[in-house]
Design a protein around this motif. Structure first.
Motif, PDB file in Angstrom:
ATOM      1  N   UNK A 120       0.788  -1.173   0.170  1.00  9.72           N
ATOM      2  CA  UNK A 120      -0.034  -0.109   0.132  1.00  9.72           C
ATOM      3  C   UNK A 120       0.924   1.300   0.058  1.00  9.72           C
ATOM      4  N   UNK A 121       1.861   1.435   0.966  1.00  6.95           N
ATOM      5  CA  UNK A 121       2.806   2.641   1.041  1.00  6.95           C
ATOM      6  C   UNK A 121       3.523   2.519  -0.526  1.00  6.95           C
ATOM      7  N   UNK A 122       3.767   1.611  -1.164  1.00  5.80           N
ATOM      8  CA  UNK A 122       4.703   1.602  -2.198  1.00  5.80           C
ATOM      9  C   UNK A 122       3.886   2.348  -3.242  1.00  5.80           C
ATOM     10  N   UNK A 123       2.559   2.122  -3.076  1.00  6.93           N
ATOM     11  CA  UNK A 123       1.586   2.697  -4.366  1.00  6.93           C
ATOM     12  C   UNK A 123       1.244   3.948  -3.838  1.00  6.93           C
ATOM     13  N   UNK A 124       1.468   4.613  -2.871  1.00 10.14           N
ATOM     14  CA  UNK A 124       0.801   5.699  -2.572  1.00 10.14           C
ATOM     15  C   UNK A 124       1.865   6.732  -3.254  1.00 10.14           C
ATOM     16  N   UNK A 128       2.269  11.850   0.170  1.00  9.38           N
ATOM     17  CA  UNK A 128       1.461  11.354   1.222  1.00  9.38           C
ATOM     18  C   UNK A 128       2.086  10.517   2.176  1.00  9.38           C
ATOM     19  N   UNK A 129       2.745   9.532   1.892  1.00  9.19           N
ATOM     20  CA  UNK A 129       3.433   8.770   2.949  1.00  9.19           C
ATOM     21  C   UNK A 129       4.503   9.574   3.623  1.00  9.19           C
ATOM     22  N   UNK A 130       5.081  10.675   3.155  1.00 12.55           N
ATOM     23  CA  UNK A 130       6.138  11.207   3.995  1.00 12.55           C
ATOM     24  C   UNK A 130       5.234  12.159   4.968  1.00 12.55           C
ATOM     25  N   UNK A 131       4.330  12.756   4.584  1.00 10.30           N
ATOM     26  CA  UNK A 131       3.340  13.555   5.379  1.00 10.30           C
ATOM     27  C   UNK A 131       2.628  12.918   6.830  1.00 10.30           C
ATOM     28  N   UNK A 132       2.345  11.383   6.532  1.00 11.47           N
ATOM     29  CA  UNK A 132       1.995  10.521   7.439  1.00 11.47           C
ATOM     30  C   UNK A 132       3.179  10.278   8.280  1.00 11.47           C
ATOM     31  N   UNK A 137       5.236  10.581  13.815  1.00 14.20           N
ATOM     32  CA  UNK A 137       6.425  10.886  14.417  1.00 14.20           C
ATOM     33  C   UNK A 137       6.045  11.948  15.534  1.00 14.20           C
ATOM     34  N   UNK A 138       5.434  13.020  15.187  1.00 14.48           N
ATOM     35  CA  UNK A 138       5.077  14.150  15.875  1.00 14.48           C
ATOM     36  C   UNK A 138       4.042  13.494  17.058  1.00 14.48           C
ATOM     37  N   UNK A 139       3.085  12.638  16.524  1.00 10.20           N
ATOM     38  CA  UNK A 139       2.019  12.073  17.516  1.00 10.20           C
ATOM     39  C   UNK A 139       2.994  11.275  18.384  1.00 10.20           C
TER      40      UNK A 139
END
Length: 194
Positions: A120-124, A128-132, A137-139
């Motif tokens: 899934x992350x490879x297809x995004x 979007x992946x970096x933002x998540x 990380x912040x959470x």
């Protein structure tokens, strides 16, 4: 000519698509959740799906993020109610393990195999992946700040370790709750102020 939807119609269709996706993921996993099955379930044209989402993966990711946000909120609430003055390593380990297992027991995640999340992350789109990952990380850093910790601990490294451990939990390698508990306890021992 394609149909023009009002914002409330778009929101309604998105809500129905997300519900159909949650149900399909719980029963079938990511690979077997298809755009064709979703549009059939929601009774919309396929073109409408692509008007709202560029890909199935983006919709699936949104659904998983909604669960993730609920998980975050519940953990922050539970942490804010803990008495850290009287908590030891074993109690904090059990607390974190309990949250990990609640996530793992969720039907949405039970159907996911170890390879599906990576696929899934490879297809995004990378943004979007970096933002998540940045949000994640912040959470995690915010959650870890609730807990009295050693002054010299690298919160970013520790939050990364907890995130990696959470992902490991869904891999085929992690079959034993006791070994997961030991890994969590190892992180807690490095972190907790004694």
């Amino acid at each position: 000519m394609p149909k023009v939807y009002s914002q409330s119609e778009k929101d309604d269709i998105k809500g129905r698509l997300k519900e159909a996706t949650r149900q399909s993921l719980s029963m079938n996993g990511i690979k077997k959740t298809t755009v064709d099955s979703l549009v059939k379930e929601v009774n919309i044209p396929k073109g409408t799906f692509y008007l709202l989402y560029k890909s199935k993966e983006i919709l699936v990711f949104e659904v998983l993020l909604e669960f993730h946000e609920i998980f975050e909120k519940d953990m922050k609430i539970a942490l804010s109610q803990l008495d850290f003055q009287h908590m030891d390593v074993h109690q904090l380990t059990d607390f974190i393990l309990d949250f990990f297992l609640k996530a793992k027991d969720n039907p949405l995640f039970q159907a996911l195999t170890s390879g599906e999340l990576e696929l899934l992350t490879m297809k995004l789109p990378p943004d979007i992946v970096n933002e998540h990952f940045q949000h994640d990380q912040q959470m995690l850093e915010q959650i870890l700040m609730y807990i009295p910790h050693q002054e010299d601990i690298d919160i970013k490294a520790l939050s990364g370790a907890f995130r990696d451990l959470f992902m490991f939990m869904f891999s085929d390698c992690c079959q034993d709750e006791q070994s997961l508990k030991m890994l969590i306890q190892g992180l807690v021992l490095q972190f907790l102020k004694q």
